[in-house]
Design a protein around this motif. Structure first.
Motif: not given
Length: 358
Positions: A175-176, A240-241, A245-246, A289-293
């Motif tokens: 889902t996004a 989340f585990n 991705t943000l 620009v991407t990060a894992k949250v």
């Protein structure tokens, strides 16, 4: 004596006429352009060559150094310079990007204009009929070719969306969801453990731009400055585990304004009262620009802080501006007419002295 004087007068006349012709042929102040350029709807890659033509003659060329954008109002910015002569005012300028038509404008010297150039590289060109046999009918029936159906990927919902999870909180379907300004996107892969703050399975996710009063004050930050992009992801406290991705997808013009060679995403730790950095990946080609949250909170994009005294603030957006107010681009070179004028004066003075001595 008379012959000498006549010769001198002829030389002076020739010098004056030649100087006048040289000045007449000198280009006026150039027309300057800054803005964006796309090919097939996507930001043109660095290295794209833009040409400006008047009456089919190339009057300006620029190879862009940043993806999808060129020029600006700073001294270091390289505008597209279009030169013209006295009778070119009002003529049409045709722009090309890598040889493909990208737009038109009117030549108006001594101004800086903002343009959005758009080219198509794969457009089809109507061609002649296929090479059939010589005995085929003069008007054969057209053959209709049906392209295979290809379903375009669905755009993510805006603002919020339901999350399908099992009783144990495992996401059953990827889902996004994207923010209303289409800048920030959350992507939750299938198989992710998603739980609300109370530990129950998460059934909805959301993201929206933070209002100015909702953005915690940036204090004690060194090396980075707030970019102006901040988002609230909810529900607050959801976990989340593995991490999800943000992604921040920055428009080309805004990307150029940020002028940062480093970017980082941070989340606000309410317990500690500070912004904390998250490992961040920057893709300069796609301007993302991407990060894992691993949990939901308030997230913001930061850029490398400008050095002291460096004017790194976004320039005012001006569609047209006169040269008196422009700080970027090149200025007209008056070296040739000045030198020509000095030479004419020297010739006249020398002739006068010669006649006086005679």
């Amino acid at each position: 004596m008379n012959t000498t004087r006549i010769s001198i007068v002829l030389i002076l006349a020739l010098a004056l006429v030649t100087g006048a012709m040289a000045v007449e042929e000198l280009p006026q102040f150039p027309d300057e352009y800054k803005g964006t350029v796309t090919i097939d709807g996507k930001p043109a890659p660095a290295g794209t060559t833009i040409l400006a033509l008047i009456d089919g003659e190339v009057r300006g060329t620029l190879t862009i150094e940043e993806k999808g954008t060129f020029g600006g109002d700073m001294n270091i910015d390289k505008n597209l310079i279009v030169t013209g002569y006295a009778d070119d005012a009002g003529k049409t300028i045709t722009f090309t990007a890598n040889g493909k038509n990208a737009g038109k404008a009117t030549f108006r010297p001594e101004e800086i204009h903002t343009v959005a150039l758009a080219a198509k590289s794969g457009g089809t060109t109507p061609g002649g009929g296929g090479g059939g046999g010589g005995s085929s009918p003069s008007n054969p029936a057209p053959v209709k070719t049906v392209a295979p159906s290809v379903e375009a990927p669905a755009a993510p919902p805006v603002g919020s969306t339901n999350l399908t999870t099992s009783s144990g909180g495992m996401v059953d379907k990827a889902t996004a969801v994207v923010s209303s300004d289409r800048i920030a996107t959350i992507t939750v892969p299938e198989g992710t453990g998603a739980h609300a703050s109370d530990g129950t399975p998460l059934d909805e996710i959301s993201i929206r731009p933070a209002l100015s009063y909702e953005v915690p004050t940036v204090t004690g930050e060194t090396g980075f400055a707030f970019s102006g992009y901040a988002y609230l992801c909810g529900p607050a406290g959801a976990t989340f585990n593995p991490p999800i991705t943000l992604t921040f997808e920055i428009p080309a013009e805004e990307w150029k304004k940020l002028k940062g060679d480093q970017f980082t995403i941070k989340w606000y730790n309410t317990d500690a009262g500070r912004w904390e950095e998250i490992p961040t990946t920057v893709d300069y080609e796609t301007m993302t620009v991407t990060a894992k949250v691993s949990h939901f909170s308030t997230f913001a994009l930061f850029t490398a802080a400008p050095a002291t005294g460096d004017d790194n603030l976004p320039a005012a957006q001006v569609t047209d501006q006169t040269r008196d107010g422009a700080t970027g681009g090149k200025t007209n070179d008056w070296t040739i007419p000045i030198v020509a004028g000095v030479l004419v004066i020297i010739v006249i003075a020398g002739a006068g002295l010669y006649l006086m001595k005679r």
